[in-house]
Design a protein around this motif. Structure first.
Motif, PDB file in Angstrom:
ATOM      1  N   PHE A  23      -2.503   8.207  -7.517  1.00 31.57           N
ATOM      2  CA  PHE A  23      -1.201   8.804  -7.558  1.00 31.57           C
ATOM      3  C   PHE A  23      -1.368  10.275  -6.972  1.00 31.57           C
ATOM      4  O   PHE A  23      -2.359  11.096  -7.448  1.00 31.57           O
ATOM      5  N   LEU A  24      -0.886  10.676  -6.057  1.00 34.04           N
ATOM      6  CA  LEU A  24      -0.810  12.000  -5.382  1.00 34.04           C
ATOM      7  C   LEU A  24      -2.395  12.486  -5.173  1.00 34.04           C
ATOM      8  O   LEU A  24      -2.643  13.416  -5.810  1.00 34.04           O
ATOM      9  N   GLU A  57       5.632   0.634   4.970  1.00 35.86           N
ATOM     10  CA  GLU A  57       4.992  -0.512   4.163  1.00 35.86           C
ATOM     11  C   GLU A  57       5.594  -1.672   3.367  1.00 35.86           C
ATOM     12  O   GLU A  57       6.674  -1.175   3.123  1.00 35.86           O
ATOM     13  N   GLU A  58       5.008  -2.563   3.171  1.00 34.93           N
ATOM     14  CA  GLU A  58       5.545  -3.628   2.451  1.00 34.93           C
ATOM     15  C   GLU A  58       5.951  -3.084   1.189  1.00 34.93           C
ATOM     16  O   GLU A  58       6.796  -3.856   0.338  1.00 34.93           O
ATOM     17  N   SER A  59       5.169  -2.141   0.609  1.00 33.62           N
ATOM     18  CA  SER A  59       5.220  -1.936  -0.774  1.00 33.62           C
ATOM     19  C   SER A  59       6.574  -0.810  -1.152  1.00 33.62           C
ATOM     20  O   SER A  59       6.972  -0.515  -2.030  1.00 33.62           O
ATOM     21  N   THR A  60       6.957  -0.396  -0.033  1.00 36.13           N
ATOM     22  CA  THR A  60       8.014   0.682  -0.073  1.00 36.13           C
ATOM     23  C   THR A  60       9.422   0.427   0.479  1.00 36.13           C
ATOM     24  O   THR A  60      10.397  -0.019  -0.319  1.00 36.13           O
ATOM     25  N   PHE A  61       9.674   0.005   1.863  1.00 40.44           N
ATOM     26  CA  PHE A  61      10.907  -0.126   2.348  1.00 40.44           C
ATOM     27  C   PHE A  61      10.706  -1.268   3.476  1.00 40.44           C
ATOM     28  O   PHE A  61      11.596  -1.360   4.402  1.00 40.44           O
ATOM     29  N   GLY A  62       9.673  -1.958   3.270  1.00 41.99           N
ATOM     30  CA  GLY A  62       9.631  -3.277   4.207  1.00 41.99           C
ATOM     31  C   GLY A  62      10.172  -4.494   3.527  1.00 41.99           C
ATOM     32  O   GLY A  62      10.022  -5.526   4.174  1.00 41.99           O
ATOM     33  N   ASN A  63      10.948  -4.412   2.470  1.00 38.62           N
ATOM     34  CA  ASN A  63      11.710  -5.685   2.021  1.00 38.62           C
ATOM     35  C   ASN A  63      10.755  -6.884   1.602  1.00 38.62           C
ATOM     36  O   ASN A  63      11.405  -8.237   1.640  1.00 38.62           O
ATOM     37  N   VAL A  64       9.748  -6.358   1.044  1.00 41.71           N
ATOM     38  CA  VAL A  64       8.783  -7.401   0.672  1.00 41.71           C
ATOM     39  C   VAL A  64       8.418  -7.495  -0.894  1.00 41.71           C
ATOM     40  O   VAL A  64       8.781  -7.942  -1.683  1.00 41.71           O
ATOM     41  N   GLN A 104       1.500  -0.696  -6.391  1.00 43.24           N
ATOM     42  CA  GLN A 104       1.601  -0.522  -4.623  1.00 43.24           C
ATOM     43  C   GLN A 104       2.720   0.248  -4.476  1.00 43.24           C
ATOM     44  O   GLN A 104       2.572   1.234  -3.603  1.00 43.24           O
ATOM     45  N   MET A 105       3.914  -0.090  -5.119  1.00 47.48           N
ATOM     46  CA  MET A 105       4.945   0.415  -4.900  1.00 47.48           C
ATOM     47  C   MET A 105       5.193   1.920  -5.233  1.00 47.48           C
ATOM     48  O   MET A 105       5.629   2.734  -4.495  1.00 47.48           O
ATOM     49  N   TYR A 106       4.823   2.028  -6.708  1.00 45.97           N
ATOM     50  CA  TYR A 106       4.670   3.260  -7.146  1.00 45.97           C
ATOM     51  C   TYR A 106       3.936   4.403  -6.073  1.00 45.97           C
ATOM     52  O   TYR A 106       4.239   5.424  -5.873  1.00 45.97           O
ATOM     53  N   THR A 107       2.726   3.873  -5.851  1.00 43.69           N
ATOM     54  CA  THR A 107       1.741   5.007  -4.849  1.00 43.69           C
ATOM     55  C   THR A 107       2.387   5.018  -3.513  1.00 43.69           C
ATOM     56  O   THR A 107       2.359   6.078  -3.024  1.00 43.69           O
TER      57      THR A 107
END
Length: 508
Positions: A23-24, A57-64, A104-107
């Protein structure tokens, strides 16, 4: 967005690495410094592309990770065929703090926040740039920061609120802000963005960037979470009255790669298949039936996520027993049915089979046999959602008849009969959520997030998940919280000891 091919060059100036799980985490500056980079408008545009790039990224706005692994699998309308441990944990709502995809999503979302902060802080200090361009770049970065935080607060609740660039001397043990404070920042950023961004982009190379409508759509979504119905109505009406968007007549055409950035797409994550697919995605591979012939699946197929029969059975049928909803025929194929474009492909009549255990495949993102990564954009907000959000807010203000007129617009496009305008408030809300469920499969809307926002999730899965008893709800206290929150990832706490775990989960 055509300028996305600049992402690789921009990454060397981003302060956060693209592969860290912390994180960060701050990395040393490269040789490219303020003295020789942030000099021109082109420099500022290049930095902005880095903030947009994190959407891919798949973990953010890639709809996965969000749309498939979390929202639609947790609600039970998509089935995850691999059944690997991290995905089963989500499917069964076990939600441990060390879950791979939650981490993965949080990061990934915080990388997006950091890149947006980087652009906002650096571009604001520039002097060698046109003032209008400077204001517009900052507005785009504020929009991006807002939607990264939107996803953080809706999944995790209050999170560390960082709105300035961090460096090696920054204090990284940052406590969680309240959800109210995070929402206040999101709404401020979206208002600032909406005041500056254009209704449409006139330059073809700019199509796909954030617009006034994008910001207003997320503003309306934010107001729904805050149950600020009046402002949700106001933001929605501003979008509708702009005449910039419409429902396309043909449902499948909304998603076709040959028709990207059409008038129904309010915002989508931009991908490209150029440069050997380096800017592409694997949504087609995750959709296409594993084991099918190469002429249909190109470089490969996993069919990771397939429709559950309970969702298929929810489609309205005609007197002959055949599904009449055009949305099914637009993005799904089942036993004995032909692919919409590749008509020589026919689904087997019997199942389970190597393609799918349920008998069905989502073809929304599988449109052709790609040899390299797909350039198909991922839909994030569509005008159909804008109308349903508008309807929901109207209904809460006693305007159920007006709300049902909007619901019936969605139904008309789907080839369904209009529902009565005289439905009660609760019946109208049910009608809105039914359309969400049938309209947005494998998109960010329509499943866990929306259901959770209105405290409808547990009732929904109790009524619709055939495996509900296997979830063992009584042993999972986090499911008693309202709204249900994901756990703060263990990996985040490892580097930020100021974090406190969400209610219902074991404390750090």
């Amino acid at each position: 967005m055509n300028t996305l091919n600049k992402i690789i060059g921009v990454l060397i100036i981003i302060l956060l690495t693209s592969c860290t799980s912390k994180f960060l985490t701050v990395t040393p500056k490269d040789e490219l410094t303020d003295a020789n980079f942030f000099l021109t408008g082109a420099d500022a545009e290049a930095a902005l592309v880095g903030a947009y790039g994190q959407l891919q990224e798949e973990s953010t706005f890639g709809n996965v990770v969000d749309a498939a692994n979390l929202d639609w699998t947790m609600s039970g309308d998509l089935y995850e065929q691999d059944q690997n441990t991290p995905r089963v944990q989500l499917e069964m709502l076990s939600l441990p703090a060390n879950n791979l995809y939650i981490g993965q999503m949080y990061t990934g979302l915080y990388r997006g926040v950091a890149r947006a902060n980087f652009v906002i802080g650096r571009v604001a200090k520039m002097t060698g740039i046109d003032a209008i361009q400077q204001g517009r770049i900052i507005a785009e970065a504020k929009f991006l920061r807002a939607i990264y935080y939107y996803k953080l607060v809706t999944y995790f609740g209050g999170v560390p609120l960082v709105v300035e660039e961090l460096n090696a001397s920054s204090k990284l043990d940052i406590p969680r802000a309240s959800a109210a404070d995070v929402w206040a920042q999101i709404i401020t950023d979206l208002k600032d963005a909406a005041a500056v961004l254009p209704v449409t982009w006139t330059n073809t190379n700019d199509v796909g960037r954030a617009t006034k409508g994008s910001a207003l759509a997320y503003l309306a979504k934010s107001y729904l979470w805050r149950q600020n119905w009046d402002d949700a109505i106001k933001a929605s009406e501003e979008i509708v009255n702009s005449n910039a968007y419409e429902l396309l007549t043909d449902f499948r055409s909304v998603f076709l790669e040959t028709n990207e950035n059409n008038k129904e797409m309010v915002f989508s994550t931009q991908y490209g298949s150029m440069s050997n697919g380096i800017e592409g995605n694997q949504l087609d591979v995750r959709s296409a039936p594993r084991g099918a012939a190469p002429e249909f699946i190109g470089r490969g197929a996993n069919s990771n996520f397939v429709p559950q029969t309970n969702w298929i059975n929810a489609f309205e049928k005609g007197p002959d027993g055949k599904i009449k909803d055009k949305r099914y025929w637009g993005v799904i194929i089942g036993p004995g049915e032909h692919h919409q474009e590749m008509t020589d492909f026919v689904m087997p009549l019997t199942f389970p089979n190597s393609y799918t255990k349920t008998g069905y495949i989502v073809t929304k993102y599988w449109q052709k046999a790609n040899i390299v990564n797909s350039g198909l954009n991922a839909p994030i907000v569509r005008y159909a959602e804008v109308l349903l959000n508008y309807a929901e807010a109207l209904n809460e203000k006693g305007r159920s008849e007006d709300a049902m007129k909007l619901v019936n617009k969605i139904r008309e496009r789907a080839g369904l009969d209009a529902k009565p305008l005289s439905l009660s408030r609760e019946q109208t809300l049910d009608a809105i959520f039914y359309e969400r469920r049938m309209e947005f499969v494998w998109e960010p809307a329509g499943a866990f997030q929306d259901l959770n926002r209105r405290n409808r999730f547990m009732d929904f899965i109790r009524a619709n998940r055939a495996d509900y008893d296997k979830i063992n709800v009584q042993s999972k206290p986090w499911l008693n919280e309202r709204p249900i929150l994901l756990p703060i990832p263990l990996g985040a706490w490892d580097v930020n000891k100021a974090l406190v775990q969400n209610p219902g989960y074991p404390a750090f």
